[in-house]
Design an enzyme around this catalytic site. Structure first.
Site, PDB file in Angstrom:
ATOM      1  CG  ASP A  46      -1.894  -0.719   1.258  1.00  0.00           C
ATOM      2  OD1 ASP A  46      -2.954  -0.782  -0.130  1.00  0.00           O
ATOM      3  OD2 ASP A  46      -2.702  -1.335   2.144  1.00  0.00           O
TER       4      ASP A  46
HETATM    5  C1  GLC Z   1      -0.873   2.763   6.034  1.00  0.00           C
HETATM    6  C2  GLC Z   1      -0.244   1.394   6.403  1.00  0.00           C
HETATM    7  C3  GLC Z   1      -0.532  -0.069   5.335  1.00  0.00           C
HETATM    8  C4  GLC Z   1      -1.198  -0.230   5.385  1.00  0.00           C
HETATM    9  C5  GLC Z   1      -1.889   1.431   5.042  1.00  0.00           C
HETATM   10  C6  GLC Z   1      -3.614   1.562   4.286  1.00  0.00           C
HETATM   11  O1  GLC Z   1      -0.090   3.458   4.874  1.00  0.00           O
HETATM   12  O2  GLC Z   1       1.367   1.590   6.353  1.00  0.00           O
HETATM   13  O3  GLC Z   1       0.798  -1.178   6.252  1.00  0.00           O
HETATM   14  O4  GLC Z   1      -1.862  -0.984   4.659  1.00  0.00           O
HETATM   15  O5  GLC Z   1      -2.093   2.332   5.832  1.00  0.00           O
HETATM   16  O6  GLC Z   1      -4.659   1.983   4.577  1.00  0.00           O
HETATM   17  C1  GLC Z   2      -1.261  -3.872   5.843  1.00  0.00           C
HETATM   18  C2  GLC Z   2      -2.357  -3.868   4.698  1.00  0.00           C
HETATM   19  C3  GLC Z   2      -2.899  -4.934   3.193  1.00  0.00           C
HETATM   20  C4  GLC Z   2      -0.861  -4.678   2.938  1.00  0.00           C
HETATM   21  C5  GLC Z   2       0.089  -4.465   3.477  1.00  0.00           C
HETATM   22  C6  GLC Z   2       0.859  -3.975   3.072  1.00  0.00           C
HETATM   23  O1  GLC Z   2      -0.840  -4.997   5.757  1.00  0.00           O
HETATM   24  O2  GLC Z   2      -3.882  -4.205   5.292  1.00  0.00           O
HETATM   25  O3  GLC Z   2      -3.501  -4.908   3.028  1.00  0.00           O
HETATM   26  O4  GLC Z   2      -0.668  -5.492   1.854  1.00  0.00           O
HETATM   27  O5  GLC Z   2      -0.245  -3.573   4.738  1.00  0.00           O
HETATM   28  O6  GLC Z   2       1.131  -2.549   2.988  1.00  0.00           O
END
Ligand code: GLC
Ligand code: GLC
Length: 816
Positions: free
Chosen positions: A489
């Site tokens: 993300d």
């Molecule tokens: C933030 C976190 C990530 C998560 C995302 C969801 O970027 O670092 O882990 O998946 O928020 O919105």
């Molecule tokens: C968080 C989110 C997941 C994402 C991950 C890596 O765990 O829930 O959807 O893939 O962060 O950013």
């Protein structure tokens, strides 16, 4: 240092001091009423949706972290000076003479002793009901009689947890309660548009109660020393505005050795809109329907029955797969805690934990599809429903809302879509469902796009759209365009955000036509292989050929444009420059494409897969697991997005992101290195890390999203426990790839790739109505397998489907 121990016989983790490094929590409930409960009975409860129907208050980020929850006070009424304590330690924090918390499958017990008074409390939610039981047994171990007061208290939330925490100009005025026959009803907004309320009741006659927080606590006081408890007398306050609470006061006298059982019930009830009031034209809650339910669970024999039903429910789920390997940590995770955690992620996706406020995030499209890989064998019917819900949030393009709200099942507009990996996870989820159940009818099930009535199309068409979505969005090198982000993300290659506080996932400043993801390419190959297997079984031969060509082409793109010389590159940025390459100053190698591309079997033939995995070992592995990237970004890179906003070694910027490690474990088994796979598995196995709990800090019985990595200021510290894809993927990696017990379209496959030092293992797996008893013996150092079914050798690794009357199959496997 340890703070407890695993009681594997009882399927419990036992905590033997209350001051764990962080609150160590458990979850209660598995249908509609849910609770989070810490080892000192902190936490909160809600109905279905942690944001929209919050029943009790919890103030995140408070000091201490775990300040709100289920308060119980015991007061020594005979003592001259005020003497009271909390049997769960919090909130009085009076040091107890003994303390033990047992987190079990859907329940938590806290047992403690203070000044000769013993208390045992069991917290749980009866299956099929919207209430929680606090079952307290209090025993006088003194040589003389004890005169005691018991106070219990909860603070009610005004339903919408976000509004409750922000809109005080209204919220200090609206709270209302009723107290009738010793039961407290919280009914804020019931007069107007709500037809639901909460209740708090007790099995014993009350000596008093309070419903206004300040009356109970006393001015300028907190929960550690409420004035009512200090005085030994509740004030009978009726809350009008301010902060509604439910506080119950009971008096007991116990002879030496005598005990008393007191049951508290906290719950939620909805009336029919037209039947809200009794009498009908009054403003009084109609309690006709709820009173029998409350009365029922205040009876000890009903509480006992509900508890046994709950135990049996969990034992039945966990019995779907039980293993016995030479590793105690793997056994207890697979047989108990990892499976349990996966079912918790089924319920909550990433919405409500001690790190997720229950307000910001609903059910993730990608997240829930991946969680399904872990829970489909335990709850296949719910898995089917989940697939249909998820597919209904897909757009006609094949793209998908990134998240949806559990109560409405509608896509969340604030987060939107264009996470270009999302649609492909649906293919993997459906494939896993088909392999587990053999229920091909799901492919014909018609569900809408974007929940629009009239747009219904069979799931099979949804899958086709998912595949097309990638193929219609290829970049300059023939690799998939990344969109807002892929699995990571925080790798936002089209965002270029320089406004403080702006979301990296919803802001876009590039047209998105250049930045490509090698990770999605690997994921595409993996998903397209499944699609091909499905299409072939349906006899769609043209489609099979088309998929074959796309797989080949994508594989080639990865091996050329996506190959860096020693490992797979991560992406190309919006300028067409590589990310995750030797050419970069920082972030030269990323874990995701190494795991994903090798899982998709790219580069196995020409040795690139092995080379990539050797690079993982060399550059990314550390004692706490495999870090996400290296070297971590030291400064903020505008063109990379959120990833470099994190300090080095944390979160996506180079922590051990536990979700990704199992991909490498699976990849290692693909090239036959079971020992290496198991080594990685053990580095992040929470039970195996229990000995260093003061460093790890999170619960030793569940996976956390991340463990700070080798470049972090403080290494080895876990964060964001419970709601993480790490749960499902570690389970899949260990059971399906290391142990190799793998459902396939045409039956169960047994293809272990275990460490050379193991002499074997046994397992029982329930699969499509048959109990498979599996016995694996190692007689040589390699990975060559000979399977026998009920004593007869078979060729290959796929077990033939037994005749319909067969309920048990004995499988033996020799490895040499
Ligand atoms: C933030 C976190 C990530 C998560 C995302 C969801 O970027 O670092 O882990 O998946 O928020 O919105
Ligand atoms: C968080 C989110 C997941 C994402 C991950 C890596 O765990 O829930 O959807 O893939 O962060 O950013």
């Amino acid at each position: 240092m340890k703070y407890g121990w695993f009681d594997d016989q009882n399927f419990e983790y036992v905590i033997n001091r209350p001051d764990t490094p962080l609150p160590w929590i458990n979850y209660l409930g598995n249908e509609a009423y849910f609770s989070l409960i810490s080892n000192t009975a902190g936490g909160y409860s809600f109905y279905k949706d942690a944001r929209l129907r919050r029943i009790t208050r919890f103030r995140y980020n408070n000091a201490p972290l775990d300040s709100e929850g289920r308060f119980i006070y015991i007061r020594d009424d005979a003592s001259e000076k005020p003497c009271f304590w909390s049997p769960t330690w919090n909130p009085t924090k009076i040091p107890l003479d003994s303390y033990e918390c047992r987190h079990g499958m859907g329940y938590t017990k806290v047992q403690s002793k203070y000044s000769g008074i013993k208390s045992d409390i069991t917290y749980f939610i009866p299956i099929g009901h919207n209430l929680e039981i606090w079952d307290l047994v209090i025993t006088n171990d003194r040589d003389e009689p004890a005169d005691l007061s018991i106070f219990s208290a909860v603070e009610f939330c005004l339903w919408d947890a976000l509004d409750d925490a922000t809109n005080f100009q209204r919220n200090y005025s609206i709270p209302e309660v009723e107290v009738v026959d010793g039961i407290i009803y919280h009914k804020s907004e019931y007069r107007e548009r709500r037809s639901h309320f909460a209740f708090f009741a007790c099995s014993e006659p009350l000596a008093g109660f309070d419903t206004q927080r300040e009356n109970f606590l006393g001015p300028y006081r907190g929960w550690a020393a409420p004035l009512a408890v200090e005085k030994g007398e509740a004030g009978g306050s009726i809350c009008l505005g301010w902060q509604p609470i439910g506080a119950l006061h009971i008096k007991v006298t116990l002879k030496p050795g005598e005990h008393k059982r007191i049951i508290f019930v906290l719950g939620y009830h909805e009336n029919q809109e037209e039947d809200k009031f009794d009498p009908p034209n009054s403003q009084i809650i109609n309690k006709k329907h709820v009173k029998p339910v409350i009365a029922r669970f205040l009876r000890p024999e009903e509480a006992d029955r509900a508890f046994s039903t709950l135990r049996a429910y969990w034992m039945d789920l966990l019995a779907k797969l039980q293993v016995n390997t030479p590793d105690v940590h793997a056994n207890r995770m697979i047989n108990i805690w990892n499976a349990y955690q996966i079912l918790i992620t089924y319920n909550f996706s990433r919405s409500a934990s001690y790190f997720e406020s229950g307000i910001g995030r609903g059910m993730g499209f990608r997240d829930s599809n991946q969680d399904l890989l872990g829970f489909v064998h335990m709850i296949p019917e719910q898995a089917r429903d989940r697939i249909l819900d998820l597919a209904a949030t897909q757009f006609p393009t094949g793209g998908a809302y990134h998240q949806y709200q559990p109560m409405t099942k509608r896509g969340n507009h604030d987060i939107g879509s264009n996470f270009n990996d999302d649609p492909l996870w649906l293919v993997l989820a459906v494939a896993a469902y088909l392999k587990e159940t053999g229920d091909w009818s799901i492919l014909e099930e018609a569900v809408p796009f974007d929940n629009q009535p009239g747009s219904e199309k069979p799931i099979y068409v949804h899958l086709q759209k998912s595949i097309q979505y990638t193929l219609e969005r290829l970049g300059p090198h023939g690799l998939p365009l990344i969109g807002r982000a892929d699995w990571n993300d925080c790798l936002n290659l089209n965002s270029f955000s320089n406004t403080p506080g702006q979301s990296f996932q919803t802001s876009t400043s590039k047209d998105g036509k250049i930045a490509e993801s090698v990770f999605i390419a690997g994921l595409f190959v993996l998903a397209a292989r499944e699609m091909k297997a499905i299409a072939r079984r349906l006899g769609n031969n043209d489609e099979v050929d088309g998929l074959e060509r796309s797989i080949e082409k994508m594989g080639k793109a990865v091996l050329t444009a996506g190959w860096d010389g020693e490992w797979f590159r991560r992406a190309n940025d919006a300028f067409g420059n590589p990310v995750g390459s030797k050419e970069c100053q920082e972030g030269q190698i990323f874990i995701e494409p190494q795991g994903m591309c090798v899982m998709a079997e790219i580069g196995i033939e020409d040795g690139k897969a092995q080379q990539a995995l050797d690079s993982v070992q060399k550059y990314l592995a550390c004692q706490h697991g495999i870090v996400l990237l290296s070297p971590a970004y030291q400064k903020y890179y505008l063109h990379l997005g959120e990833i470099s906003s994190y300090p080095p070694g944390y979160k996506e910027n180079g922590s051990v992101f536990c979700h990704t490690n199992p991909w490498v474990m699976i990849a290692e088994t693909k090239i036959g290195r079971g020992g290496q796979a198991f080594d990685y598995y053990s580095r992040i196995n929470p039970s195996a890390r229990e000995q260093q709990s003061e460093i790890h800090r999170c619960e030793p019985y569940v996976y956390a999203q991340m463990i700070s990595g080798k470049e972090a200021g403080k290494q080895g510290e876990a964060k964001n426990s419970w709601l993480t894809g790490s749960a499902a993927w570690n389970y899949v990696a260990f059971t399906q790839h290391i142990l190799g017990i793998r459902p396939d379209y045409d039956g169960l496959r047994i293809q272990p790739v275990i460490p050379s030092g193991w002499n074997g293992f046994t397992a029982v797996r329930k699969f499509r109505g048959v109990d498979y008893k599996i016995q694996v013996k190692r007689i040589g150092k390699g990975n060559n397998l000979q399977l026998s079914v009920d004593g007869t050798p078979i060729s290959g690794t796929l077990l033939p489907i037994p005749a319909s009357e067969v309920a048990e199959v004995n499988v033996s496997v020799l490895i040499r």
